[in-house]
Design an enzyme around this catalytic site. Structure first.
Site, PDB file in Angstrom:
ATOM      1  N   ASP A 103       0.840  -1.197   0.000  1.00  0.00           N
ATOM      2  CA  ASP A 103       0.000   0.000   0.000  1.00  0.00           C
ATOM      3  C   ASP A 103       0.881   1.255   0.000  1.00  0.00           C
ATOM      4  O   ASP A 103       2.041   1.204   0.402  1.00  0.00           O
ATOM      5  CB  ASP A 103      -0.884   0.036   1.256  1.00  0.00           C
TER       6      ASP A 103
HETATM    7  N1  URA Z   1      -1.230  -5.927   3.938  1.00  0.00           N
HETATM    8  C1  URA Z   1      -1.704  -4.668   3.937  1.00  0.00           C
HETATM    9  O1  URA Z   1      -2.720  -4.389   4.542  1.00  0.00           O
HETATM   10  N2  URA Z   1      -1.017  -3.733   3.265  1.00  0.00           N
HETATM   11  C2  URA Z   1       0.141  -3.971   2.601  1.00  0.00           C
HETATM   12  O2  URA Z   1       0.733  -3.065   2.021  1.00  0.00           O
HETATM   13  C3  URA Z   1       0.602  -5.289   2.611  1.00  0.00           C
HETATM   14  C4  URA Z   1      -0.096  -6.259   3.284  1.00  0.00           C
END
Ligand code: URA
Length: 234
Positions: A103
């Site tokens: 993310d």
């Molecule tokens: N899980 C999440 O919630 N975000 C990420 O970036 C990776 C795994």
């Protein structure tokens, strides 16, 4: 087979647009024959030359990036800075892409490559490559959370996660969490299902790859031969 303009651009010496101009100008030879068609496809091992000089084989590239928060795991984006914007020339023109996504606000290990078949293998849902994250939450983690993760948490939308591992760290507001799949916002949704929302997330391992502690945020390096061998063994 790959497009001739893409093959030229993968060397990092020309953009796709410049490559097409070279082709139109009759300066590109494939197997010794001038090729003026920008739609031409060439074999991986075809001999490609510009002005008579071979461009060499376009070997695949494998980079480890310490992704900082604030950049998106994409190759282009109209508004946001992408992980490719962190790399110097010639890498942005080499057809690299992130293997999986973190993310925008997640930090840590991201593998970048232009090796499509390897990426495909690593991301195949059945492959179950382990990913380890350091997570901080709003709330206090406890043995029930450890148990729930090891059973496979049921997300608020009803999805049953594969069993994972939660290792509590001092203070019980942070932990290492291992998951074997990569659903959208997976860890945030897992922790939300436990009523303990994520306040910070960083990936520290992807399969056999450990985030290199020498890499600052935004730093990157090529994988070592040993790392590559382990990755191919996955
Ligand atoms: N899980 C999440 O919630 N975000 C990420 O970036 C990776 C795994």
């Amino acid at each position: 087979m790959e497009r001739l303009d893409k093959r030229l651009a993968s060397t990092g010496r020309w953009s796709r647009k410049e490559a097409r101009e070279l082709i139109r100008a009759g300066r590109v030879q494939v197997q010794g024959q001038v090729c003026r068609s920008i739609d031409q496809k060439v074999e991986e091992d075809a001999l490609v030359a510009v002005d008579g000089a071979s461009i060499g084989a376009a070997g695949p590239v494998y980079l480890m990036l310490h992704k900082p928060a604030g950049v998106v795991s994409a190759t282009e984006d109209r508004e946001e800075k992408t992980v490719l914007d962190l790399l110097p020339d010639p890498y942005p023109a080499m057809g690299l892409f992130p293997v999986g996504r973190l993310d925008k606000d997640t930090e840590g290990l991201l593998l970048l490559t232009n090796d499509g078949p390897l990426a495909h293998r690593l991301l195949a849902p059945k492959r179950h490559v382990d990913k380890v994250y350091y997570v901080e939450v709003d709330g206090i983690l406890d043995q029930q959370d450890v148990e729930a993760v090891s059973q496979g948490i049921v997300l608020r939308d009803g999805y049953q996660c594969l069993p994972g591992k939660l290792e509590l760290l001092e203070g019980n507001t942070s932990a290492y969490i291992t998951i074997r799949e990569g659903k959208y916002h997976q860890i945030k949704r897992m922790m939300a299902a436990r009523g303990k929302p994520v306040s910070y997330l960083k990936r520290i391992r992807f399969g056999p790859l450990q985030l290199d502690p020498q890499l600052d945020k935004g730093g990157w390096r090529a994988l070592t031969q040993e790392e590559l061998q382990e990755l191919f063994r996955q």
